[in-house]
Write a protein that holds these residues in place. Structure first.
Motif, mmCIF file in Angstrom:
data_model
loop_
_atom_site.group_PDB
_atom_site.id
_atom_site.type_symbol
_atom_site.label_atom_id
_atom_site.label_comp_id
_atom_site.label_asym_id
_atom_site.label_seq_id
_atom_site.Cartn_x
_atom_site.Cartn_y
_atom_site.Cartn_z
ATOM 1 N N GLY A 3 -30.537 -7.974 -15.059
ATOM 2 C CA GLY A 3 -31.771 -7.640 -14.440
ATOM 3 C C GLY A 3 -32.263 -6.518 -15.576
ATOM 4 N N ALA A 4 -32.689 -5.369 -15.263
ATOM 5 C CA ALA A 4 -33.339 -4.464 -15.731
ATOM 6 C C ALA A 4 -34.666 -4.963 -16.197
ATOM 7 C CB ALA A 4 -32.547 -3.682 -16.699
ATOM 8 N N GLY A 49 -23.966 2.034 -9.869
ATOM 9 C CA GLY A 49 -22.925 1.214 -9.106
ATOM 10 C C GLY A 49 -21.813 2.021 -8.792
ATOM 11 N N PRO A 50 -20.627 1.588 -8.135
ATOM 12 C CA PRO A 50 -20.436 0.370 -8.289
ATOM 13 C C PRO A 50 -21.283 -0.298 -6.850
ATOM 14 C CG PRO A 50 -18.689 1.343 -7.327
ATOM 15 C CD PRO A 50 -19.602 2.508 -7.884
ATOM 16 N N ARG A 58 -28.294 -0.585 -17.614
ATOM 17 C CA ARG A 58 -26.869 -0.646 -16.939
ATOM 18 C C ARG A 58 -26.588 -1.857 -16.147
ATOM 19 N NH1 ARG A 58 -23.744 2.265 -19.664
ATOM 20 N NH2 ARG A 58 -22.566 3.067 -17.892
ATOM 21 N N ARG A 59 -27.427 -3.019 -16.418
ATOM 22 C CA ARG A 59 -27.347 -4.133 -15.674
ATOM 23 C C ARG A 59 -26.295 -5.107 -16.490
ATOM 24 N NH1 ARG A 59 -29.389 -4.587 -10.266
ATOM 25 N NH2 ARG A 59 -30.117 -2.594 -10.117
ATOM 26 N N THR A 60 -25.441 -6.124 -16.052
ATOM 27 C CA THR A 60 -24.907 -6.993 -16.816
ATOM 28 C C THR A 60 -25.071 -8.391 -16.596
ATOM 29 O OG1 THR A 60 -22.910 -6.950 -15.039
ATOM 30 C CG2 THR A 60 -23.118 -5.308 -17.002
ATOM 31 N N LYS A 72 -19.701 0.745 -31.052
ATOM 32 C CA LYS A 72 -20.432 1.824 -30.070
ATOM 33 C C LYS A 72 -20.253 0.857 -28.866
ATOM 34 C CE LYS A 72 -23.412 4.312 -33.042
ATOM 35 N NZ LYS A 72 -22.684 5.649 -33.029
ATOM 36 N N ASP A 73 -20.269 1.948 -27.646
ATOM 37 C CA ASP A 73 -20.212 1.364 -26.293
ATOM 38 C C ASP A 73 -21.800 0.788 -26.136
ATOM 39 O OD1 ASP A 73 -21.885 3.476 -25.110
ATOM 40 O OD2 ASP A 73 -19.933 4.345 -24.747
ATOM 41 N N THR A 74 -22.129 0.247 -24.975
ATOM 42 C CA THR A 74 -23.398 -0.355 -24.749
ATOM 43 C C THR A 74 -24.522 0.715 -24.541
ATOM 44 O OG1 THR A 74 -22.917 -0.480 -22.346
ATOM 45 C CG2 THR A 74 -22.306 -2.590 -23.614
ATOM 46 N N LYS A 75 -24.150 1.954 -23.925
ATOM 47 C CA LYS A 75 -24.964 2.992 -23.708
ATOM 48 C C LYS A 75 -25.427 3.606 -25.022
ATOM 49 C CE LYS A 75 -25.628 7.101 -20.502
ATOM 50 N NZ LYS A 75 -25.789 8.013 -21.145
ATOM 51 N N GLU A 76 -24.491 3.865 -25.942
ATOM 52 C CA GLU A 76 -24.926 4.411 -27.285
ATOM 53 C C GLU A 76 -25.512 3.357 -28.003
ATOM 54 O OE1 GLU A 76 -20.591 6.750 -27.761
ATOM 55 O OE2 GLU A 76 -20.647 4.640 -28.331
#
Ligand code: SF4
Length: 614
Positions: free
Chosen positions: A95-96, A309-310, A179-181, A140-144
């Motif tokens: 999404g997003a 979430g969760p 923050r969607r996967t 890096k993580d997904t947010k960074e």
């Protein structure tokens, strides 16, 4: 009316070549968009038998004809590829805003081929597509990563990326946007195998619609239908954060690796308890439901954990699997999965499996890096999430998914590996909701709850007819749900919105977006059936068949224990009879292979030769 079939951007990471194309009228008419285009192009472009994590696999990102418009809940997008988790067709919906931004850049399909020789990312605008160095964001993580991309390319940028799990080729790594996967099937690992960290799109809002006047009128009608719909209002209030109240009450909340259908003291994880930690909500482009409920842990060992979430599946993944009632631990684990880019369902299920192996003595403390995997203890579970993403210690084993772990450990541990075709089961116990279970068995991608969600079993939905949830005779309902999901995912309409009363408009909206006369209900149904048959042909070509269409041994040999709920002692006992009926209704052989007659009736003549070879 201008005909608008959708544009394709093709990028070869091995050669650096970028090209553009337009979808043909024939493919647009037969497959509409989204998942339809996904299977149609993948079928043509993937050589059977290739390594899903090899250079020859391709990763498709797809939105649909309605993406980016003012209509509601239709800007979802998806990844399609050959799955490294199952070896079968994979589609994973996300999404997003990314799906809308793909459309603003002008595209409905991104086809990513080959493999870069070092970490890269794509930067796409309406006029350009560059393959750029990702060395600063690799690791890096997904947010960074997404923050870095926005800083680098401006606030009109939206991106989809992988985290450390995708880089480390965890078999169930996800692709993350905001923050969607796109969680299921390991499409993040395919992205990682190509050394592709992210796809960033910078674009301003702009649309090409075949018949803009008709579309605008339909979108307004849709808004008017949705805004007072009780299903919409309930979803807006709760998202799926209270589904566990229903599934526990009726005994289908899988507990301790699918041994029980109800969690002890389940009211401690009720929707109202999650509500107490809610701090906001988030959603997808042009959807007022904003069903992503944001939670923050205020105190204790997980203080500061913060997650969009969760939602239900992730609540279950980090409570029911190990019978923990810690809401706080579930929020922490969910945040880690989003940061690291992991599918919560397969992560939680793999952890629940490890807890049972530990209980049975098949994993010892010396195997688990000193972690004591005891039911109810949530600290080891949270630690395992990071270990899996980084492939550290025991995490390296669990990163392979339950099917491969069982094959490696042996000692009949496959009895505890709860998957279909290698994909871990989601949060509905098949023995207490058998049409849902048979959807897992026959879904093209493995055990997906939303590939043909059996709302009849779970919520008493009356269409096409009510079901007895313990009955194994509802093959027609399973097919109805699967084909209906397929055509909606051509939109790409959100699965939740299917219950909001606007679906009679879907065909008209697609037609107005494309600039064609109409899509009747019968035509939509045929598109869904056509997609399903082509997905099946794809899987048959990859070596799948009847023997792979099975629930895990536990469901076939062990009675379900439901504690106080109805359904104690239930098992699945007529799988063979079900498959005979399902295949027959589908027009497939006893081995589950679409016949030449069926394929031709679906307009899939090109697939006949592949099936004959089988
Ligand atoms: S209902 Fe939720 S998941 Fe669906 S489009 Fe709206 S915000 Fe996204």
């Amino acid at each position: 009316m201008a005909l608008n079939t959708g544009k394709i951007l093709r990028v070869n990471l091995s050669s650096g070549k970028v090209s553009k194309d337009v979808v043909s009228k024939k493919i647009a008419a037969d497959f509409i968009g989204g998942r339809g285009y996904g299977i149609r192009y993948l079928y043509d472009e993937i050589t059977p038998g290739i390594d899903a994590l090899g250079e020859k696999n391709k990763l498709l990102m797809l939105n649909g004809p309605l993406a980016g418009t003012t209509a509601q809940a239709v800007s979802r997008w998806m990844t399609c590829t050959k799955s490294p988790l199952t070896g079968a067709f994979a589609r994973s919906v996300c999404g997003a805003d990314f799906g809308a931004w793909m459309k603003f850049a002008g595209y409905e399909i991104l086809i990513i081929e080959g493999k870069a020789d070092k970490p890269v990312y794509l930067h796409i605008t309406p006029d350009t597509c560059e393959i750029l160095d990702a060395s600063e964001i690799w690791g890096k993580d997904t947010k960074e990563t997404q923050e870095w991309l926005t800083q680098s390319h401006g606030k009109n940028t939206r991106s989809a990326c992988i985290g450390p799990a995708g880089e480390n080729l965890v078999k169930y790594a996800a692709v993350v946007s905001d923050r969607r996967t796109a969680g299921r099937g390991g499409t993040g690992a395919v992205m990682g195998s190509k050394n592709l960290k992210a796809v960033a799109i910078t674009a301003s809002r702009k649309l090409e619609l075949g018949n803009p006047e008709a579309y605008t009128a339909l979108a307004k009608e849709q808004v008017n239908i949705i805004k007072n719909n009780p299903g919409f209002l309930s979803h807006k209030e709760w998202g799926t954060t209270s589904t566990q109240d229903v599934t526990n009450a009726i005994g289908i909340y899988p507990v301790r690796n699918f041994r029980y259908g109800q969690q002890l003291n389940y009211k401690e994880i009720a929707g109202t308890e999650y509500r107490k930690l809610r701090v906001g909500d988030m959603g997808c482009y042009s959807c007022p439901a904003r069903c992503g409920k944001v939670h923050t842990v205020p105190s204790g060992i997980y203080a500061g954990a913060h997650s969009e979430g969760p939602e239900y599946e992730s609540i279950w993944a980090f409570t029911g699997t190990i019978e923990s009632n810690s809401i706080e631990a579930s929020i922490a684990a969910d945040q880690l999965c989003d940061d690291m880019g992991l599918d919560t369902i397969s992560t939680g299920s793999s952890i629940g499996f490890a807890y049972e192996l530990y209980e049975k003595g098949l994993l010892k403390k010396s195997d688990t890096d000193g972690l004591e995997l005891l039911y109810g203890k949530h600290e080891p579970m949270v630690a395992l999430v990071t270990k899996i993403a980084k492939r550290e210690g025991i995490g390296n084993l669990l990163a392979e998914g339950t099917m491969r772990v069982a094959a490696k450990i042996g000692h009949n541990s496959d009895v505890y590996a709860i998957n279909v075709k290698g994909m871990e089961l989601p949060a509905y116990e098949p023995r207490g909701a058998k049409s849902q279970g048979y959807n897992y068995v026959t879904a093209s991608i493995g055990a997906s709850h939303c590939y043909g969600y059996a709302a009849q079993d779970i919520f008493g939905s009356p269409e096409p007819h009510p079901t007895d949830r313990f009955s194994e005779e509802n093959a027609d309902v399973v097919i109805f749900n699967q084909d209906g999901t397929a055509w909606k995912e051509c939109g790409v309409a959100c699965t939740f919105s299917g219950g909001w009363g606007w679906m009679p408009l879907f065909g008209k909206m697609v037609a107005a977006a494309r600039g064609i006369d109409k899509y009747s209900d019968a035509e939509l149904a045929k598109v869904g059936e056509r997609m399903y048959n082509l997905e099946r042909a794809f899987n048959i070509r990859e070596g799948f068949g009847r023997k792979h269409d099975t629930l895990p041994k536990r469901m076939l040999t062990e009675p379900l224990h439901t504690r106080e709920a109805k359904g104690e002692g239930q098992m699945v006992t007529h799988q063979d009879e079900f498959l005979d009926k399902y295949y027959s209704l589908r027009g497939w052989t006893k081995e589950g292979i679409p016949t030449a007659t069926k394929l031709k009736a679906m307009g899939l003549d090109f697939a006949v030769k592949d099936i004959k070879a089988k």
